[in-house]
Scaffold this motif. Structure first.
Motif: not given
Lengths: 528, 405, 191
Positions: B313-336
């Motif tokens: 699940a995590m292997a599938m989730g990481e690229p999706i997170f980086q593409r769809a979520c990281a712009m706002c929540h940060g690549a390290e989940g640090q927020g933005g």
């Protein structure tokens, strides 16, 4: 009579706070606008620092948007417009032989509203930088298109709305003052067609202000009620239309463009004849051209929005009208060239600024003509080509004409000549850097770089680097002007200016001593 | 006739200034001038642009020439006694009338091109383009006789946020050489497909596929604020307006198969610069095959097979997170612009799993709903990833079925 | 003082100018209905008639020579959870022919909600020739929790429709206006 006045003349802070003297208020306006020019310039440097290289290096993309927004607002409403109002305050009574502006108390008000308005606007930037959580300053562009500014605007939008209201009231009061002064207070014999062209262009500008500033006030009011009072002027869900906002905004916005350039035409029309030692060519056609530009400015607003989806007939109408504006504008440029033709030219600093105004404004005018062509505009629209165009008409256009005016009348204001060396330094550095700054923007715009971009693709990298270098250079060059002004205004160092200052210039302002005394023309001069 | 003359002049200049329009990377793209593009319309627009540009240049040079001559010949040392003329009716009339005729000459081709540009009839493919903060959504509505194609997908920036958050071209304050030479020096080691170098800021995860040789109509709209759909090579630029539909069109010639890039052209908030448009034009038969494949996939319904274990699940989730979520929540989940995810209660409290799912599916506040963009399995994967990455420990494995409800 | 001598004269101009300023402020607001009217007349922005046409012109006959493809597309505002789709994605009509089309909405949430559909038609030139005699978009549409509804729309194309227009696309965007109707506009604005 003058005894009576001097008896009451306060000093220090009170002199400036309560002043009703057109020269004092003019000086206040001019200094205020210069400070705002430096503040807005600093913001431009933040933008250019971020764009020096591709990649986000310095600021957050949202702060970048705040900088572009507030830079635009500060430069338009804080630098260019008050600068011309200051010039009008100083020069119009002197040029028409009036003792003061017609409504001196209102004059005081219209100035002192401005610092309050900008304190309010800039406080949102200060909060954005220093407060916890960095609440964003206005970040929707100076054009504040709905719904980005209404439904999606940050809390500081309300600061912005109130401050725009205040700026609008200030401008309207200033415009009323100019109109009443020119209509009622001309010296005997000063008929309308004898008015110096600067007075004419300002009179027409004042009418434009009266007509369009209330429309801007209406637009911000609608944004306010959409935000807080449940209306939906610009919200499709409630039956509104976001495009309506653009129509209202540009109905204000296009005449606003001419508000910022018509007084510049007046300034240049005063300076070129002096240093060409030859009367202005085509005075009457200059007046009519100014009038037609003002009238046409109400019929072209939708050329700012060719991409919103308009009926074909609408696009054709606005394209033809926009092209038509280049005719009277061309007449003006040809008249200035004909004024220089076979004159006996000398190139003092104000003349240098005036000539570079004519050349560089023409570049901005020609790119404006290109933008009129709707199919081509589809490609230019919202690209750096547009940024290049309006900076050419505003910086080497409006602002260079202000510089020309400052160098031209500074001896009259202060009684001493400007420092020639630093004046030349200011001119040459500004001239070279302004072109390095804005000319390559045409290229990146045509190559497809959209405006208001915090980061860009790599083909734009080289030009953006040089544009940024030009920006830093231009910014530093303005410090030379600061030194020239400090030296002349506060240190009073420099060659003493004569009453005429220049070689036989035309105009009533050269018939009073230098520096111009606090009160002039208490007894109106007679114009033959 | 003036228009043919303009055409000939423009065609000559086209060959002089032409750059590779479908260039694989930016080192071949023009950085100075408008690209002629590939459609008949965009080439008309380009000719119009060049015509007007040269006329303006000529007028400018004439004016500047007169000023320069005057500066040299009429300066005080050469011409101590100024002339006294200050009007000349004939001259003034002439320089009012002549520009007027020049304008009419330029208005004729402009009108012709504009009428062509506005003709959206007889399209064979209709694609709805929806802009939202900060991605594009493409839906194929009608193709030939099929008025309910029902294929759609989202298109996000593929350049890694970690790359644009850091400078990629910083070679000191005064780097030697141009951007081209600096990136070009490394080009042997890099693929032109790499979204982080050659097509930096211009690469997306899902390209808009279009057939060559058929007229394509775009119906353009927006979900939130204004956007603008701009593809320079097709001369298409139309604002996307929430609640309203605009249309534009392109007919790409058969020989213009390739990849074309555009960008959002209307300020739309923080990541305005970060929502490029990439179009892949393929031959008609290839397009039809692709569309059939997509139709079959969407008819099958979403993939609901459960994850075998958390790692999958995590292997599938990481690229999706980086593409769809990281712009706002940060690549390290640090927020933005979005809230931080690393170490927060929502991510670590296993009682709040349902709330977590809810927020992704339905949105909350500024956080958009991902119901339309991601499948239940993808949402489950992202939730598993964010609840177990960045030092979080957010409880049990979430399965696609948990999201579906 | 010269200022006082001139004052009545000043006052006259100032009064006129203030009047102009107030008038122009009003004009900004007058642009809203003016724009509405302009949109209805010219089809600017693809707005179709917002009130039902009650009288079909007498003697209107279907123009059998021409047939126009009318496509229906629907979309939801991102905050609208209902399902919303046309039951026919396209119809062929002759100008002058009256046609009915149904749209289906389904509210799968556990709340009673109110919706408003906003139409937008392309090409804009056709908008003023697209006449609706009945449409769900004229009114707010309430729908109870977990229920479904068929919403009709009846229209005809004015035979004066320009000949070169052979395809018309009518798009509806469905908005959730529950909060707005319930007087919680503040929450909508603060979104």
């Amino acid at each position: 009579m003058s005894d009576h006045h001097e008896h009451h003349a306060p000093t220090g802070l009170k002199r400036w706070l309560f002043s009703t003297n057109h020269k004092d208020i003019g000086s206040l306006y001019l200094w205020f606008s210069f400070i705002m020019f430096l503040v807005g310039g600093l913001m431009a440097l933040v933008i250019r620092t971020e764009l020096l290289y591709p990649g986000m290096q310095v600021v957050d993309p949202d702060f970048f948007n705040q900088m572009t927004t507030v830079h635009g607002l500060v430069m338009v409403f804080g630098a260019v417009m008050p600068a011309f109002v200051g010039l009008a305050n100083w020069m119009i009574p002197l040029m028409i032989g009036a003792p003061d502006m017609a409504l001196p108390r209102m004059n005081n008000w219209s100035f002192w509203i401005l610092p309050a308005a900008f304190a309010l606007l800039l406080s949102s930037v200060v909060l954005s930088i220093f407060a916890d959580g960095n609440p964003p300053a206005p970040n929707f562009g100076w054009t504040f298109y709905a719904p980005l500014s209404s439904t999606y605007g940050p809390a500081s939008t309300d600061f912005f709305i109130l401050s725009v209201h205040m700026m609008g009231i200030s401008s309207i009061m200033g415009a009323i003052n100019v109109i009443v002064t020119v209509m009622n207070m001309r010296a005997p014999g000063m008929t309308m067609m004898k008015l110096p062209l600067f007075v004419w262009t300002w009179l027409i500008t004042a009418f434009l202000l009266i007509v369009v500033m209330p429309v801007l006030a209406g637009a911000v009011t609608m944004v306010l009620t959409d935000r807080h009072f449940g209306t939906s002027f610009f919200d499709a869900a409630g039956g509104g239309d976001p495009v309506l906002f653009q129509h209202i905004f540009w109905f204000f916005g296009h005449p606003e463009v001419y508000i910022m350039i018509l007084p510049a035409f007046g300034v240049v029309s005063a300076i070129i004849p002096t240093f060409a030692r030859k009367p202005l060519f085509g005075y009457a056609s200059m007046v009519y051209a100014t009038g037609s530009i003002a009238l046409l400015s109400f019929l072209v607003w939708a050329h700012h929005m060719f991409a919103v989806g308009m009926p074909l007939a609408g696009m054709l109408f606005f394209m033809y009208m926009t092209m038509l504006i280049s005719v009277p504008t061309g007449v003006k440029v040809f008249n200035w060239v004909a004024t220089m033709w076979r004159g006996s030219l000398t190139f003092e600093v104000p003349m240098k600024w005036a000539i570079s105004f004519v050349v560089l404004f023409t570049i901005g005018g020609l790119s404006g003509l290109m933008l009129a062509f709707t199919p081509a505009d589809i490609q230019y629209h919202d690209s750096y080509f547009v940024v290049a165009h309006f900076h050419y008409v505003l910086v080497p256009g409006a602002i260079f004409s202000m510089f020309a005016a400052v160098y031209y009348w500074l001896p009259k204001w202060t009684g001493v000549m400007y420092d020639r060396f630093w004046g030349e330094m200011h001119f040459w550095n500004s001239l070279l850097s302004v072109n390095l700054l804005f000319f390559p923007m045409h290229f990146v715009g045509l190559a497809g770089m959209p405006r208001r971009y915090a980061d860009y693709a790599l083909q734009f990298a080289d030009y953006n680097f040089w544009i940024s270098i030009g920006a830093f250079w231009f910014g530093i060059s303005q410090l030379f002007l600061l030194w020239v002004l400090i030296k002349a205004c506060f240190l009073k160092k420099g060659e003493k200016a004569t009453m005429e200052v220049w070689d036989n210039p035309e105009g009533l302002e050269w018939t009073v001593p230098s520096p111009a005394p606090h009160h002039t023309f208490d007894t109106p001069p007679i114009i033959k | 006739m003036p228009s043919t003359l303009f055409h000939r002049a423009a065609a000559l200049l086209t060959t002089l200034m032409l750059s590779g329009v479908a260039a694989a990377d930016w080192t071949q793209r023009s950085a100075e001038n408008m690209r002629p593009g590939v459609t008949a319309l965009s080439q008309d627009v380009y000719s119009l642009h060049m015509t007007v540009l040269w006329i303006c240049t000529a007028i400018g040079l004439l004016v500047f020439g007169l000023i320069t001559w005057s500066i040299f010949a009429h300066r005080k040392s050469k011409n101590p006694v100024p002339a006294t003329f200050h009007e000349n009716i004939v001259l003034e009339v002439v320089w009012t009338i002549i520009p007027f005729f020049i304008l009419i000459g330029m208005a004729i081709p402009a009108t012709r091109v504009l009428i062509h540009m506005e003709d959206t009839t007889e399209a064979e493919l209709t694609v709805r383009v929806t802009g939202s903060q900060w991605k594009w959504h493409y839906e194929y509505l009608a193709y030939e006789d099929d008025n309910n194609v029902g294929v759609g997908f989202f298109s996000n920036l593929a350049t890694d946020p970690a790359v644009w958050e850091r400078p990629i071209l910083s070679g000191g304050l005064f780097p030697v050489g141009s951007a081209r030479s600096r990136v070009g020096a490394e080009r042997e080691a890099l693929s032109a497909e790499n979204p982080n170098t050659f097509n930096y800021m211009l690469e997306v995860d899902n390209k808009l596929m279009l057939p060559a040789g058929q007229k394509v109509r775009f119906l353009i709209t927006a979900d939130d604020v204004l956007h603008s759909f701009w593809i320079p090579d097709f001369s298409v630029k139309k604002d996307a307006i929430p609640g309203f539909v605009n249309e534009s069109w392109a007919k790409i010639p058969d020989d213009a198969v390739g990849i074309y890039r555009g960008q959002c052209a209307e300020l739309c908030g923080r990541l305005h610069a970060f929502m490029p448009i990439v179009v892949e034009v393929v031959p008609q038969d290839e397009f039809t095959a692709w569309l059939e494949e997509q139709k079959a996939a969407s008819a099958e319904g979403p993939d609901m097979t459960p994850f075998a274990d958390l790692d999958e699940a995590m292997a599938m989730g990481e690229p999706i997170f980086q593409r769809a979520c990281a712009m706002c929540h940060g690549a390290e989940g640090q927020g933005g612009i979005g809230l931080p995810l690393a170490g927060t209660d929502l991510m670590n409290n296993s009682d709040r799993v349902q709330e977590n799912i809810d927020i992704l599916v339905n949105g909350r506040g500024a956080m958009p709903s991902f119901r339309a963009q991601l499948s239940p399995k993808e949402i489950a994967a992202v939730i598993n990833f964010q609840r177990h990455a960045f030092g979080n420990d957010g409880g049990d494995l979430i399965q696609p079925d948990d999201v579906q409800q | 003082m010269s200022e006082q001598e001139l004052e009545p004269q000043h006052r006259n101009i100032v009064r006129k100018l203030v009047f102009a300023v107030v008038g122009m402020f009003g004009f900004a607001f007058a642009m809203v209905p003016l724009y509405e009217v302009l949109c209805e007349v010219t089809g600017l922005n693809g707005k179709t008639n917002s009130r039902a046409i009650t009288q079909v012109p007498e003697g209107m006959v279907a123009d059998e020579e021409r047939s126009v493809l009318v496509q229906f597309v629907t979309r939801n505002d991102p905050n609208m959870p209902w399902a919303f789709e046309p039951m026919e994605h396209s119809v062929r009509v002759h100008p002058g022919e009256i046609k009915a089309v149904n749209f289906r909405v389904r509210n799968d949430t556990d709340q009673d909600m109110v919706s408003q559909a906003i139409p937008s038609l392309v090409p804009g030139q056709a908008a003023s020739h697209f006449k609706k005699t009945q449409c769900f978009c004229f009114d707010q549409q309430p729908l109870a929790a977990n229920s479904e509804q068929i919403m009709p729309m009846i229209f005809y194309l004015d035979p004066a429709l320009p000949k070169h227009l052979t395809t018309i696309t009518l798009s509806y965007t469905l908005f959730d206006i529950t909060d707005r109707v319930n007087g919680r506009a503040g929450e909508v604005a603060a979104r």
